[in-house]
Write an enzyme that holds these catalytic residues in place. Structure first.
Site, PDB file in Angstrom:
ATOM      1  N   LYS A 195       0.859  -1.175   0.000  1.00 56.50           N
ATOM      2  CA  LYS A 195       0.000   0.000   0.000  1.00 56.50           C
ATOM      3  C   LYS A 195       0.897   1.228   0.000  1.00 56.50           C
ATOM      4  O   LYS A 195       1.663   1.459   0.941  1.00 56.50           O
ATOM      5  CB  LYS A 195      -0.897  -0.007   1.238  1.00 56.50           C
ATOM      6  N   LYS A 248      -2.107  -1.471  -4.074  1.00 55.78           N
ATOM      7  CA  LYS A 248      -2.949  -0.276  -4.057  1.00 55.78           C
ATOM      8  C   LYS A 248      -2.109   0.982  -4.120  1.00 55.78           C
ATOM      9  O   LYS A 248      -1.136   1.052  -3.387  1.00 55.78           O
ATOM     10  CB  LYS A 248      -3.750  -0.338  -2.767  1.00 55.78           C
TER      11      LYS A 248
HETATM   12  C1  PBG Z   1      -7.212   3.213   5.613  1.00 60.13           C
HETATM   13  C2  PBG Z   1      -7.586   3.101   4.179  1.00 60.13           C
HETATM   14  C3  PBG Z   1      -7.468   4.107   3.215  1.00 60.13           C
HETATM   15  C4  PBG Z   1      -7.947   3.566   2.037  1.00 60.13           C
HETATM   16  C5  PBG Z   1      -8.328   2.254   2.297  1.00 60.13           C
HETATM   17  N1  PBG Z   1      -8.077   1.984   3.624  1.00 60.13           N
HETATM   18  C6  PBG Z   1      -7.058   5.518   3.358  1.00 60.13           C
HETATM   19  C7  PBG Z   1      -5.672   5.879   3.719  1.00 60.13           C
HETATM   20  O1  PBG Z   1      -4.761   5.069   3.788  1.00 60.13           O
HETATM   21  O2  PBG Z   1      -5.506   7.084   3.984  1.00 60.13           O
HETATM   22  C8  PBG Z   1      -8.021   4.292   0.729  1.00 60.13           C
HETATM   23  C9  PBG Z   1      -9.034   3.789  -0.238  1.00 60.13           C
HETATM   24  C10 PBG Z   1      -9.351   4.734  -1.338  1.00 60.13           C
HETATM   25  O3  PBG Z   1      -8.713   5.799  -1.513  1.00 60.13           O
HETATM   26  O4  PBG Z   1     -10.268   4.415  -2.088  1.00 60.13           O
HETATM   27  N2  PBG Z   1      -8.214   2.708   6.446  1.00 60.13           N
END
Ligand code: PBG
Length: 327
Positions: A195, A248
């Site tokens: 991520k 992601k």
């Molecule tokens: C954190 C989380 C995020 C997303 C999924 N889980 C936000 C972040 O890391 O700030 C992002 C998903 C998206 O942008 O569609 N719980």
């Protein structure tokens, strides 16, 4: 001589030939719909930076998911928007919290649906970070206990799969142990393995009210410049027991998706995130691109790169198009 004997265009001459030569076919079964759930009844709040997406109260969420599931989408991923936030995100592990209640309601109405939950405390903390904060630092090992509890509470409510998105080291193993100790050895883990600290999560943070109050997520999410490091994250998560690994954001990471697919045997997922969705929606609203074409082209490209499963806010629309408009 010199004249082309090899003519790739022969396979493109007619729609039938093109269909026969098609290597990647997107289907509703590949898709997972991410959804936001909040307190209340009969409430549906539009998310301004994600046109067509809403924060749902549990009743509306269930009705929406009935429609999504009927279109052939096998799974949803839930994000909770709690009423109360605190320093440690304690509402995240409340058995009567918003996500456990949504999971119960969905399983009661749609027993065949795969219900997945996001496991991360950022939506539940006042500071908006994905971990316990002390002196401005996000603490790794202290956060693991929050994640173990949160995952267990979701499993207890009936979640089929938990998806930790926090990027703390060792969390997949910690969650696996917590689930097994409580008899939830059948509950799967899809880790957000690679991520990135991407600017494309901004609409999500608006939707969930989860932006960090200070600093950024650079000390736990990955630098978008790194791919080898992603492979290390993927390897560790699989070793710790991840049943699936997620990359992601999706379109900026097609190389990482392809490398991951080649490196592991578990299913690989990719998350077409909020900013990817918002950019397509905005360009389409301006009349600069055709929305459904961009939707389907980006999704098939993510699958072609190696994603077995795609999390996308377009899940419902794409499944609808795939059901009706197949040549
Ligand atoms: C954190 C989380 C995020 C997303 C999924 N889980 C936000 C972040 O890391 O700030 C992002 C998903 C998206 O942008 O569609 N719980």
């Amino acid at each position: 001589m010199g004249f082309p004997r090899e003519r790739p265009r022969r396979w493109r001459r007619t729609p039938a030939l093109r269909r026969m030569a098609r290597e990647t076919v997107l289907s509703p079964g590949d898709l997972i719909a991410p959804l936001f759930v909040m307190e209340g009844e009969g409430r549906r709040e539009p998310i301004p930076s994600m046109p067509g997406q809403y924060r749902w109260s549990v009743d509306g969420l269930v009705d929406e998911v009935v429609e999504v599931h009927a279109l052939g989408v096998p799974a949803v991923l839930l994000f909770g928007i709690p009423e109360h936030k605190d320093e440690r995100g304690s509402a995240a592990s409340d058995p009567k919290g918003i996500v456990p209640r949504a999971v119960r309601a969905l399983k009661a109405r749609l027993p065949g649906l795969c219900v997945m939950t996001d496991v991360c405390i950022d939506e539940y903390t006042t500071h908006g970070h994905c971990g316990v904060v002390r002196d401005g630092d996000v603490l790794n090992d202290e956060t693991l206990e929050c994640l173990r509890l949160m995952a267990a509470v979701h499993a207890e409510a009936g979640a089929d799969m938990v998806a930790p998105s926090d990027m703390m080291d060792g969390r997949v193993g910690a969650i696996r142990d917590a689930l097994d100790q409580r008899g939830f050895e059948q509950v799967s883990i899809m880790s957000y393995a690679a991520k990135y600290a991407s600017c494309l999560y901004r609409p999500f943070r608006e939707a969930a009210g989860s932006g960090p109050a200070f600093g950024d997520r650079g000390s736990y999410q990955m630098d978008p410049a790194n791919a080898r490091e992603a492979m290390r994250e993927v390897r560790l998560d699989v070793e710790e027991g991840a049943d699936a690994v997620m990359i992601k954001p999706a379109l900026p990471c097609l190389d990482v998706i392809a490398r991951t697919r080649a490196a592991v045997d578990v299913p690989v997922a990719a998350f077409q995130v909020s900013g990817e969705y918002a950019m397509i929606k905005a360009a389409a609203a301006a009349g600069w691109v055709q929305e459904s074409d961009v939707m389907l082209e980006t999704l098939v490209s993510i699958k072609r790169a190696g994603a077995d499963l795609i999390l996308t806010y377009f899940a419902k629309d794409a499944a609808g198009l795939l059901q009706t408009a197949r040549p």
